[in-house]
Motif scaffolding. Structure first.
Motif, PDB file in Angstrom:
ATOM      1  N   UNK A   3       0.811  -1.214   0.000  1.00 13.20           N
ATOM      2  CA  UNK A   3       0.000   0.000   0.000  1.00 13.20           C
ATOM      3  C   UNK A   3       0.844   1.264   0.000  1.00 13.20           C
ATOM      4  N   UNK A   4       1.894   1.306   0.810  1.00 16.41           N
ATOM      5  CA  UNK A   4       2.684   2.545   0.919  1.00 16.41           C
ATOM      6  C   UNK A   4       3.724   2.670  -0.194  1.00 16.41           C
ATOM      7  N   UNK A   5       4.620   1.693  -0.299  1.00 19.99           N
ATOM      8  CA  UNK A   5       5.687   1.773  -1.305  1.00 19.99           C
ATOM      9  C   UNK A   5       5.101   1.777  -2.714  1.00 19.99           C
ATOM     10  N   UNK A   6       4.185   0.847  -2.975  1.00 21.09           N
ATOM     11  CA  UNK A   6       3.624   0.746  -4.320  1.00 21.09           C
ATOM     12  C   UNK A   6       2.773   1.957  -4.671  1.00 21.09           C
ATOM     13  N   UNK A   7       2.021   2.479  -3.687  1.00 20.60           N
ATOM     14  CA  UNK A   7       1.174   3.630  -3.989  1.00 20.60           C
ATOM     15  C   UNK A   7       2.002   4.878  -4.243  1.00 20.60           C
ATOM     16  N   UNK A   8       3.126   5.006  -3.525  1.00 18.51           N
ATOM     17  CA  UNK A   8       4.012   6.135  -3.791  1.00 18.51           C
ATOM     18  C   UNK A   8       4.527   6.103  -5.217  1.00 18.51           C
TER      19      UNK A   8
END
Length: 804
Positions: free
Chosen positions: A312-317
């Motif tokens: 969620x965090x790394x990929x969404x960034x």
């Protein structure tokens, strides 16, 4: 092993496991930071300041040689980075709570950083190979006649494109790393803040997401600005009699492709990881063993919490980085092309307008983040106001400021004597985009928040069994495609009409501002991207905080706060995915138009329409739609296969170690982390390769067919049809997957809040089944489609000469 002599007080705090200090950090094997970051961290602070000063000076010099507008962009980006540094120090100054919290957080951080390093190591190797392929293609391909007239040789064009591609890939990777780095350090601080105040916990989560969002958006703008300015200086555009500034944006397409390439594999790998672990943990833990979510007895719980960060965090960034980069570059291409056709004296305003808009985005989003304050009473445990209402109020502040900033930007940069009223038309186009963004967020919230009827109807369907829950969720997801489609249609037509009636005409006297009007609307929609990404990052950080609170056996009052924030986070994630789909739809339309422009430049033939009545062209469209469904199928099946491995491992541990359920034996968390990580890396290759290879293969095959059947530009036409159909199918499929998955998730949360029998009831078990079906929908296949439809457009932009 922890010293058991610390007494009964520590035993009560530490919970059932006396050896947590040994259990959780065991996942750590070695420092997971990339070697270059370890080297930078080891530098003396004075050396760091000197290097930063020299780098800033070099960038400033290049910007000074380009345009005063670029100076403004550079200054705003620098200020936003400084502000993000302030937010970082503010968040990291918060305490990590008792030892058991920090030990769990360390385990999550080690697993996330380990997977990130391995995943991005694989992606970087593939990117380097693809860079050599692009270099070889550009060295043997036909040259753009305009570039030849400008003095840009084939070798120069090849190296410029490869540099752009690698620079975009590196920046996208850094954006993903920042998202993960923030989340794995903020989660425990949110949990700790929940022990004191609900409002403080919300503020820590929001500011942690905000600092990541500001850096990601700032890096996107800064990356494009540096690349544009560097090419401007290197190619001596100002001193050249042949090279024109309107041709520079075409040299940036490699940057968007590099960002898309990394974002696709990051989203695939991270999505497979997080949802396989989540499904495995829920099916065995909740359904079979009847233990709560994030219970420390579940061997897959650490892998699940790690997945929130890498998925969620790394990929969404990386996803939003790629979205903004693609939108900026396509708008710059269309702005330059329109300025050239209209023979405007100064085209820099139309070309650099997207950079200025997103610079203001950094300012207004920062103000929106700061508008959300902590509670005045540190002793107040509960939130008097709905957390979603608090976040929405910050979004409203950001929207109002964005409207003012957008109008000022259009008057500053898009005013021209040739059409004095044009800037007002384009300001209205931006307003259309901003309104569209707001409506998309509202529609997504309506379909995924359990305060509204759609999600409650799915929860009610759970009371009659697993099958009716799944049927209700699928039906809701299909229904949810209607309203967003109508909104996109109205937005595109309105913006095109406003742009076409702006008064700008080409040399033949024909109105020519329509496509640029849609570009401005897309910029308007993304003019609050930093705040939207902040709300998106809020979700997984709150989810992790809840997991840490559960695993460390915190009091019910703490878990009530984290559960509330987690439920709100599910809604914000769903709403921002709706926002991402809308922006992807408009950005893909721009990229499609930019592709047709590029084909016209290379072929020296007017190429502004595609006839789908031609059988080969129709087949191209059919293949584009098929690609969306096949890609989605492979992504979901990848989650299913990996989840099966997790389920088997968790079942094995419960069977072979019955003491786990009575807290007498410890689960092997590291084994589940290892299984999910290796499987996710293996499974991401096939759907990713399908997305990269398909458009190239289709274009080359039909180019050869066109040569034998005497149909010029057949390859380019078939690829254009593939892009059209893939974009339309991808938008609808992503809407269905994201909304259905979000509705299933929050239907489960609604029941867990005490409705329809609460946790452990038959309705709850049915809702868990629906949630597991929806997990790969909303967090793997759905978000990957956002990236896919934009990557198809950027890869065809880069490879367009191959199809001619």
């Amino acid at each position: 092993m922890m010293d058991s002599s610390r007494g009964d007080v520590e035993t009560a705090v530490m919970g059932p496991y006396q050896e947590k200090a040994k259990t959780f950090p065991a996942i750590r094997k070695k420092s997971q930071l990339p070697w270059i970051l370890r080297a930078l961290c080891g530098l003396d602070r004075r050396v760091y300041y000197m290097l930063s000063f020299l780098l800033f000076g070099a960038v400033l010099y290049v910007a000074l040689c380009t345009s005063p507008i670029m100076i403004f962009v550079l200054v705003i980006c620098t200020i936003s980075m400084i502000f993000a540094t302030y937010l970082t120090s503010w968040v990291l100054a918060k305490d990590e709570g008792p030892p058991e919290m920090s030990q769990i957080s360390d385990a999550i951080r080690d697993g996330a950083e380990g997977f990130f390093r391995t995943q991005y190591g694989s992606i970087s190797k593939m990117a380097v190979v693809l860079a050599f392929v692009i270099l070889g293609i550009y060295l043997i391909r036909n040259s753009n006649p305009q570039q030849e007239a400008s003095g840009i040789e084939r070798t120069t064009s090849a190296y410029v494109t490869v540099i752009s591609f690698l620079f975009g890939a590196v920046c996208s990777g850094v954006a993903g790393y920042i998202g993960m780095w923030v989340s794995v350090r903020a989660n425990v601080r949110v949990s700790s803040a929940a022990r004191r105040s609900a409002r403080e916990s919300l503020q820590v989560a929001l500011r942690a997401g905000g600092l990541s969002a500001l850096i990601v958006v700032g890096m996107t703008v800064l990356g494009v600005a540096i690349l544009y300015s560097s090419f401007y200086v290197y190619l001596r555009v100002e001193d050249s009699n042949t090279m024109h500034v309107t041709e520079l944006p075409l040299l940036l397409v490699g940057y968007g492709f590099g960002a898309s390439f990394v974002a696709l594999f990051a989203q695939l790998g991270g999505g497979i990881y997080t949802k396989a672990a989540d499904v495995g943990a829920d099916l065995v833990g909740k359904v079979e063993q009847g233990i709560p979510e994030d219970d420390p007895r579940n061997p897959a719980v650490i892998a699940d919490l790690v997945g929130d960060n890498v998925g969620d965090c790394a990929a969404r960034g990386a996803d939003l980085f790629e979205s903004i980069a693609a939108e900026i570059i396509s708008a710059m291409i269309l702005g330059g092309s329109m300025a050239k056709r209209c023979r405007l004296e100064d085209a820099s305003g139309f070309i650099l307008f997207p950079l200025v808009v997103h610079s203001f985005d950094l300012v207004v989003s920062a103000i929106g983040i700061l508008s959300i304050r902590g509670t005045r009473d540190p002793g107040s445990k509960s939130l008097v106001e709905d957390p979603m209402a608090i976040l929405q109020r910050g979004y409203s502040v950001t929207l109002i400021l964005a409207v003012l900033a957008f109008c000022g930007s259009t008057r500053w940069l898009l005013y021209t004597e040739q059409a004095p009223a044009a800037w007002l038309h384009f300001a209205l186009c931006g307003l259309v985009g901003i309104i569209t963004a707001y409506i998309f967020v509202w529609i997504s919230q309506y379909y995924t928040d359990y305060k509204y009827e759609p999600v409650r109807s799915v929860a009610l369907a759970s009371s009659t069994g697993h099958g009716t829950n799944v049927i209700a969720g699928v039906g809701l997801g299909l229904e949810s495609t209607a309203m967003p489609t109508l909104v996109i249609s109205v937005a595109v037509i309105s913006a095109y009409w406003l742009g076409k009636t702006s008064g700008l005409v080409d040399t033949d006297g024909s109105p020519t501002g329509g496509l640029f009007g849609t570009a401005v609307a897309t910029m308007g929609m993304l003019s609050t991207a930093a705040y939207v990404l902040t709300m998106d990052m809020f979700g997984p950080i709150a989810d992790n905080a809840g997991g840490i609170a559960e695993m460390s056996q915190q009091p019910d009052s703490v878990r009530e706060i984290t559960d509330l924030l987690d439920a709100v986070g599910n809604t914000t994630k769903a709403t921002t995915k709706g926002f991402a789909i809308g922006s992807a739809a408009l950005a893909s339309f721009l990229l499609f138009s930019a592709y047709m422009d590029e084909v016209s430049h290379f072929a020296q033939i007017k190429f502004n329409e595609v006839d789908i009545a031609i059988p080969e062209v129709f087949i191209g469209g059919l293949l584009g739609s098929m690609l969306i469904y096949l890609f989605s199928a492979w992504a979901c099946m990848a989650v299913g296969r990996t989840a099966q491995e997790v389920v088997n491992e968790v079942r094995r541990q419960f069977m072979e170690r019955p003491g786990i359920m009575t807290y007498q034996d410890k689960p092997d968390y590291g084994r589940c982390v290892s299984i999910v990580a290796s499987s996710a890396l293996r499974e991401m290759i096939k759907p990713g390769a399908l997305a990269v290879v398909s458009p190239i293969l289709i274009g080359i095959v039909f180019k050869i067919v066109g040569q034998y059947t005497e149909q010029p530009l057949l390859g380019a036409k078939v690829v254009a049809a593939m892009l059209m159909f893939a974009t339309v199918s991808g938008i609808l499929m992503a809407l269905f997957l994201n909304t259905a998955g979000g509705a299933w998730d929050n239907a489960k949360k609604f029941i867990e809040s005490g409705a329809l029998g609460g946790k452990g009831s038959d309705a709850h078990k049915a809702a868990v089944t629906g949630d597991t079906v929806g997990d790969p929908f909303k967090d793997t296949a759905g978000p990957s489609l956002h990236v896919l439809i934009k990557m198809l457009a950027t890869i065809t932009l880069v490879m367009a000469p191959l199809f001619l």
